[in-house]
Write an enzyme that holds these catalytic residues in place. Structure first.
Site, short mmCIF file in Angstrom:
data_model
loop_
_atom_site.label_atom_id
_atom_site.label_comp_id
_atom_site.label_asym_id
_atom_site.label_seq_id
_atom_site.Cartn_x
_atom_site.Cartn_y
_atom_site.Cartn_z
N ARG A 1 0.83 -1.22 0.00
CA ARG A 1 0.00 0.00 0.00
C ARG A 1 0.86 1.27 0.00
NH1 ARG A 1 -3.11 -3.60 -0.47
NH2 ARG A 1 -5.23 -3.74 0.36
N SER B 1 -10.65 -0.44 3.49
CA SER B 1 -9.84 -0.62 4.70
C SER B 1 -9.37 0.74 5.21
CB SER B 1 -8.61 -1.46 4.41
OG SER B 1 -8.97 -2.71 3.88
N GLU C 1 -4.69 3.86 6.60
CA GLU C 1 -4.40 3.65 5.19
C GLU C 1 -4.96 4.81 4.35
OE1 GLU C 1 -5.52 1.39 1.38
OE2 GLU C 1 -6.00 0.11 3.08
N1 EPU Z 1 -10.76 -10.62 10.35
C1 EPU Z 1 -11.39 -10.65 11.57
N2 EPU Z 1 -12.32 -9.68 11.84
C2 EPU Z 1 -12.66 -8.74 10.94
C3 EPU Z 1 -12.01 -8.70 9.70
C4 EPU Z 1 -11.05 -9.67 9.41
O1 EPU Z 1 -11.11 -11.50 12.40
O2 EPU Z 1 -13.53 -7.93 11.26
C5 EPU Z 1 -9.81 -11.69 10.02
C6 EPU Z 1 -10.41 -12.67 9.01
O3 EPU Z 1 -11.13 -13.68 9.64
C7 EPU Z 1 -9.21 -13.21 8.30
C8 EPU Z 1 -8.25 -12.03 8.31
O4 EPU Z 1 -8.69 -11.14 9.34
O5 EPU Z 1 -8.64 -14.25 9.03
C9 EPU Z 1 -8.13 -11.32 7.00
O6 EPU Z 1 -9.38 -10.76 6.64
P1 EPU Z 1 -9.74 -10.38 5.11
O7 EPU Z 1 -9.52 -11.56 4.22
O8 EPU Z 1 -11.08 -9.76 5.12
O9 EPU Z 1 -8.65 -9.34 4.68
P2 EPU Z 1 -8.00 -8.07 5.42
O10 EPU Z 1 -6.60 -8.43 5.76
O11 EPU Z 1 -8.88 -7.60 6.51
C10 EPU Z 1 -6.97 -7.08 3.24
C11 EPU Z 1 -6.97 -5.79 2.48
C12 EPU Z 1 -8.27 -5.60 1.72
C13 EPU Z 1 -8.44 -6.78 0.78
C14 EPU Z 1 -8.43 -8.08 1.60
C15 EPU Z 1 -8.47 -9.32 0.74
C16 EPU Z 1 -5.54 -4.29 3.74
C17 EPU Z 1 -5.46 -3.10 4.62
N3 EPU Z 1 -6.77 -4.69 3.39
O12 EPU Z 1 -8.00 -7.00 4.24
O13 EPU Z 1 -8.17 -4.43 0.94
O14 EPU Z 1 -9.64 -6.69 0.04
O15 EPU Z 1 -7.19 -8.16 2.35
O16 EPU Z 1 -7.22 -9.54 0.16
O17 EPU Z 1 -4.50 -4.85 3.38
C18 EPU Z 1 -8.61 -2.10 0.98
O18 EPU Z 1 -7.39 -1.91 0.96
O19 EPU Z 1 -9.43 -1.13 0.98
C19 EPU Z 1 -9.12 -3.45 1.03
C20 EPU Z 1 -10.44 -3.69 1.14
#
Ligand code: EPU
Length: 334
Positions: free
Chosen positions: A160, A234, A330
């Site tokens: 990012r 995010s 972010e």
């Molecule tokens: N999780 C929780 N609680 C929550 C959200 C997530 O426990 O409320 C846990 C999930 O269970 C999972 C892990 O966190 O084990 C990862 O969650 P998720 O797959 O939703 O991805 P993220 O790491 O929360 C990142 C990106 C997103 C992208 C997703 C999918 C960043 C800051 N965000 O989110 O990007 O869509 O991975 O690859 O890196 C964005 O940048 O705007 C964005 C949406």
């Protein structure tokens, strides 16, 4: 060039925050950049407005990027190089690619914002980042009033992050990006949720279209639609912490999700940390934390940018207190 004064930005940011820009203009022709450069005002570039939090009236000139066009520059047996003007919606470009069966960006379906934000933010999702396909970035360099082109390796891409958020911050207006897409795609379905979704869709044979649709289903099921509930995706980055701290945390929280970055660093989902602190689904006034994804802060109607900023600070403090981890926002804050 049509210059507007005291112009409401409410419909130009996906949080739906209503603040005025002192001056506002739309740019649909790169030849107008010379004229805009002559205006002695601080300049702010606005693309899809999907990654900004407006906390106060914006002083100076807001330039709304409306540069459009998608064109194949060259191709060989394996690849196609496509130049995309920076004001094109990112998802429209993803649709263009998947309809031609070209691979490389299918995992990035439905990311809001413009193509111009893709190098700036090095947007990413489901194991893929924009930098994986970006060949070069062309930008207008305000200081010298000229166009420059940087190869991918010159853009200092990180998670990012890029040179456009540091050394070239406020100095470059990205006008177009060249992406190198695959005619013989290598599919990346390693992110668990994609495999599951493909299975429940009954997909027998992988294709860029099938993967993009799977990603779209997942995103729609988890992330709020900004047309209905204001948000900027995010709000925080996923923090990277030393392996040592991770091991201590893991002994207290055996279910903590993580991604190994290298032998010494581990990335933790900020959404998980925020949820553990009890914020998921929290609501105060018109602001809150999305009930299905704690990483997303929302505007339920008439929130002010300062309300969302304040809530984000409270979340930062509670995560710091409980886990000793400092989250980083972010979104860009104006
Ligand atoms: N999780 C929780 N609680 C929550 C959200 C997530 O426990 O409320 C846990 C999930 O269970 C999972 C892990 O966190 O084990 C990862 O969650 P998720 O797959 O939703 O991805 P993220 O790491 O929360 C990142 C990106 C997103 C992208 C997703 C999918 C960043 C800051 N965000 O989110 O990007 O869509 O991975 O690859 O890196 C964005 O940048 O705007 C964005 C949406």
């Amino acid at each position: 060039m049509h210059l507007r004064q005291n112009f409401s930005l409410k419909s130009y940011n996906t949080f739906g925050i209503d603040v005025p820009a002192e001056y506002f203009t739309a740019l649909s022709d790169i030849n107008s950049l010379e004229e805009i450069a002559a205006i002695q005002k601080q300049k702010h570039i606005l693309g899809g407005g999907s990654n900004i939090l407006l906390t106060k009236p914006v002083k100076g000139l807001v330039i709304h990027n409306k540069l459009k066009g998608i064109k194949i520059e060259k191709e060989d047996d394996n690849h196609v190089w496509v130049r995309v003007q920076s004001g094109e919606l990112w998802h429209d470009f993803v649709l263009y690619a998947i309809n031609k069966g070209l691979g490389g960006i299918e995992n990035l379906a439905l990311i809001p914002g413009t193509a111009g934000a893709s190098p700036m933010q090095n947007i990413g999702a489901y194991g893929v980042e924009a930098k994986d396909t970006i060949e070069s970035v062309t930008f207008w360099y305000w200081n010298e009033r000229t166009f420059l082109t940087y190869a991918s390796r010159e853009c200092a891409f990180e998670y990012r992050d890029s040179i456009f958020k540091h050394h070239l911050k406020d100095k470059a207006f990205i006008t177009s990006v060249v992406y190198k897409l695959d005619k013989k795609p290598k599919y990346n379905t390693s992110y668990g949720a994609i495999e599951q979704e493909l299975e429940s869709m009954g997909v027998q044979e992988l294709s860029v279209k099938a993967i993009a649709y799977a990603v779209m289903h997942i995103r729609i099921s988890k992330l709020p639609d900004p047309k209905i509930i204001g948000n900027a995706g995010s709000f925080f980055k996923n923090p990277t912490i030393p392996q040592k701290l991770f091991i201590t945390l893991q002994s207290s929280y055996p279910k903590i999700p993580y991604y190994k970055v290298n032998d010494t660093m581990v990335k933790i989902p900020a959404g998980w940390l925020i949820e553990q602190c009890g914020w998921k689904g929290y609501k105060t006034g018109f602001t809150g934390v999305h009930a299905k994804q704690a990483l997303v802060l929302v505007n339920y109607g008439n929130a002010k940018g300062s309300d969302i900023w304040k809530l984000s600070g409270e979340i930062l403090n509670s995560v710091k207190e409980r886990f000793g981890i400092e989250l980083e926002r972010e979104v860009q804050v104006w």
